[in-house]
Design an enzyme around this catalytic site. Structure first.
Site, short mmCIF file in Angstrom:
data_model
loop_
_atom_site.label_atom_id
_atom_site.label_comp_id
_atom_site.label_asym_id
_atom_site.label_seq_id
_atom_site.Cartn_x
_atom_site.Cartn_y
_atom_site.Cartn_z
N SER A 179 -4.08 -2.70 -0.41
CA SER A 179 -3.22 -3.22 0.41
C SER A 179 -3.69 -4.59 0.63
CB SER A 179 -2.46 -2.71 1.58
OG SER A 179 -1.43 -3.65 2.02
N THR A 202 9.48 -7.47 -11.92
CA THR A 202 8.48 -8.73 -11.96
C THR A 202 7.54 -8.89 -11.37
OG1 THR A 202 10.83 -9.60 -13.15
CG2 THR A 202 9.01 -11.34 -12.64
N HIS A 207 -2.40 -7.24 2.70
CA HIS A 207 -2.53 -7.71 3.88
C HIS A 207 -3.31 -7.43 4.81
CE1 HIS A 207 -0.18 -4.93 6.33
NE2 HIS A 207 0.05 -4.56 5.16
N GLY A 213 0.73 -1.11 -0.08
CA GLY A 213 -0.08 -0.09 0.13
C GLY A 213 0.87 1.16 -0.11
N THR A 214 1.99 1.38 0.82
CA THR A 214 2.82 2.25 0.73
C THR A 214 3.40 2.67 -0.59
OG1 THR A 214 3.58 1.58 2.89
CG2 THR A 214 5.28 3.22 1.82
N GLN A 240 -7.55 0.69 4.17
CA GLN A 240 -8.54 0.14 5.42
C GLN A 240 -9.97 0.30 4.68
OE1 GLN A 240 -7.51 -0.93 8.17
NE2 GLN A 240 -5.31 -0.05 8.04
N CYS A 288 2.71 1.27 12.02
CA CYS A 288 3.69 1.91 11.38
C CYS A 288 4.06 3.19 12.01
CB CYS A 288 3.35 2.46 9.87
SG CYS A 288 2.21 1.08 9.02
N ASN A 333 -7.01 5.00 9.61
CA ASN A 333 -6.64 3.50 10.26
C ASN A 333 -6.56 3.76 11.66
OD1 ASN A 333 -4.40 5.31 9.03
ND2 ASN A 333 -3.14 4.12 10.36
N1 PLP Z 1 -2.47 3.28 4.44
C1 PLP Z 1 -3.19 2.89 5.47
C2 PLP Z 1 -4.41 3.72 5.97
C3 PLP Z 1 -2.60 2.10 6.45
O1 PLP Z 1 -3.33 1.56 7.50
C4 PLP Z 1 -1.55 1.08 5.97
C5 PLP Z 1 -1.02 0.13 6.62
O2 PLP Z 1 -1.02 0.06 8.19
C6 PLP Z 1 -0.87 1.74 5.01
C7 PLP Z 1 -1.35 2.83 4.21
C8 PLP Z 1 0.58 0.89 4.40
O3 PLP Z 1 0.29 -0.34 3.63
P1 PLP Z 1 1.41 -1.33 3.46
O4 PLP Z 1 1.70 -1.95 4.91
O5 PLP Z 1 0.76 -2.33 2.62
O6 PLP Z 1 2.44 -0.72 3.07
#
Ligand code: PLP
Length: 378
Positions: free
Chosen positions: A197, A235, A199, A72-73, A178, A320, A148
């Site tokens: 994302s 890839t 996971h 997601g990042t 989220q 995070c 989040n």
């Molecule tokens: N954005 C939000 C709102 C999140 O909650 C998170 C992860 O906690 C992310 C982005 C980052 O996603 P990833 O862990 O896949 O990099």
């Protein structure tokens, strides 16, 4: 002791059924999707189908495309660095660091002026103030779908519409990490980019995606072999993508029922918490997947450890941001809470696998831990 896992906003347990279905892409079907032989070509067709299927859950496949990313990042960074241009870029004070840190970098690199809209008390963006920050020099706006930390839901379709009424040239992005697979929702036509994302919905860590309006020019963040139609070189993680595809299929098939059930669990958990100790930060109309509370006067971090010792795994906010070693959540402070409230924050987050018994037990454990800590600090 059976452990109760209630930190699903940080990550979810990978869905066993989806991993098992995708396993063949690790073992037998391990070819490079860019290879010219038929095995590679077949995989590239599978990736195309997966992209379309994932888009179809939230948007019209005629207008939107999807690019797989490593998380997601990366999807958030691709949006920020791909579309923020000279002028200014606007976001909210409540965003995840995957948006706030690239915004800080935009400023460091002198790419654009950065502007931050304040939050409402529940964690939603203050839309009026956000609109005041948008002007004719704004190139990019990013507002997260679901916060989040508090679970507040932004009506991103309405926000995007208002932003475009002020400046139709703005590229509007939303961090949907989220929201995707959890909130009943479809992208309005004013939303250009949407991050997700794997996971957070039973897929694997290290797989994400950016949904993009097809009419937008392609502006890659990673350059190289030109995979993903030139959008994102590298890839493709076929196993991760297939696991995401299957996990999403499962999530979307029960999305409405999960939403209702978890909303009722969240409410019963909240009402079982000692009202003399816990204050609620999550709004009632927020995501049913998150309940954030504060044990005012107590340290959330200590409660987290006490609960962990009793078999309850919870968070204090964003997993995070806990790496940043900042004691207080920037989101909770931006909601207007004082440091005593911010110090006591605990986030309980659910998945469709969460049971009613687990929520009842979680409330008992939290009450006992907080009472014990209160005794000790007397
Ligand atoms: N954005 C939000 C709102 C999140 O909650 C998170 C992860 O906690 C992310 C982005 C980052 O996603 P990833 O862990 O896949 O990099």
């Amino acid at each position: 002791m059976q452990t109760i896992y209630m930190d699903n906003a940080a990550t979810t347990q990978p869905c066993g059924e989806s991993v098992a279905r995708a396993e063949q892409y690790l073992k037998e079907n391990y070819f490079n999707p860019s290879a010219m032989y038929k095995e590679g070509f077949a995989l590239s067709r599978e990736l195309k189908a997966a992209r379309e299927k994932l888009v179809s859950y939230v948007a019209d496949t005629a207008s939107y495309d999807l690019t797989f990313t490593s998380c997601g990042t990366e999807a958030d960074n691709t949006a920020v660095f791909g579309y923020a241009r000279r002028g200014n870029a606007v976001t909210s004070a409540g965003e995840h660091s995957a948006i706030l840190a690239p915004f800080a970098e935009l400023k460091n690199r002198n790419v654009a002026e950065t502007r931050f809209a304040p939050l409402e008390a529940d964690g939603r963006v203050n839309v009026g103030k956000l609109l005041e920050l948008v002007d004719e020099k704004t190139t990019f706006v990013s507002v997260m779908h679901v916060n989040n930390e508090t679970g507040a839901i932004n009506d991103i379709n309405a926000v995007a519409k208002k932003v475009k009424e002020k400046n139709p040239r703005v590229v509007f992005h939303s961090d949907g990490v989220q929201g995707f697979g959890k909130i009943p929702f479809r992208l309005g036509k004013e939303v250009d980019l949407y991050s997700l994302s794997a996971h957070k919905i039973g897929g694997l860590k290290g797989t994400g995606a950016l949904i993009r309006k097809k009419a937008l020019p392609i502006r890659p963040y990673l350059f190289g072999g030109g995979q993903e139609n030139g959008w994102r070189s590298g890839t493709e993680n076929v196993f991760g993508v297939k696991t995401l595809e299957y996990a999403a299929e499962k999530k979307f098939s029960s999305l409405a029922a999960d939403y209702e059930r978890l909303a009722s669990y969240r409410e019963s958990l909240w009402s079982a918490l000692d009202p003399g100790i816990f204050a609620r930060l999550s709004p009632k109309d927020g995501t049913p997947y998150i309940l954030t509370v504060s044990a005012r006067g107590l340290r959330g971090e200590i409660l987290l450890h006490l609960a962990d010792d009793r078999g309850l795994i919870i968070g204090t906010g964003s997993a995070c941001s806990s790496n940043e070693k900042s004691r207080y959540s920037h989101v909770v402070l931006a909601c207007g809470y004082d440091k005593i409230t911010a110090d006591g924050v605990l986030r309980l987050s659910f998945s469709p696998a969460t049971t009613k018994e687990e929520t009842e037990r979680a409330a008992q454990i939290l009450n006992a831990c907080a009472r014990e800590l209160l005794e000790r600090t007397k």
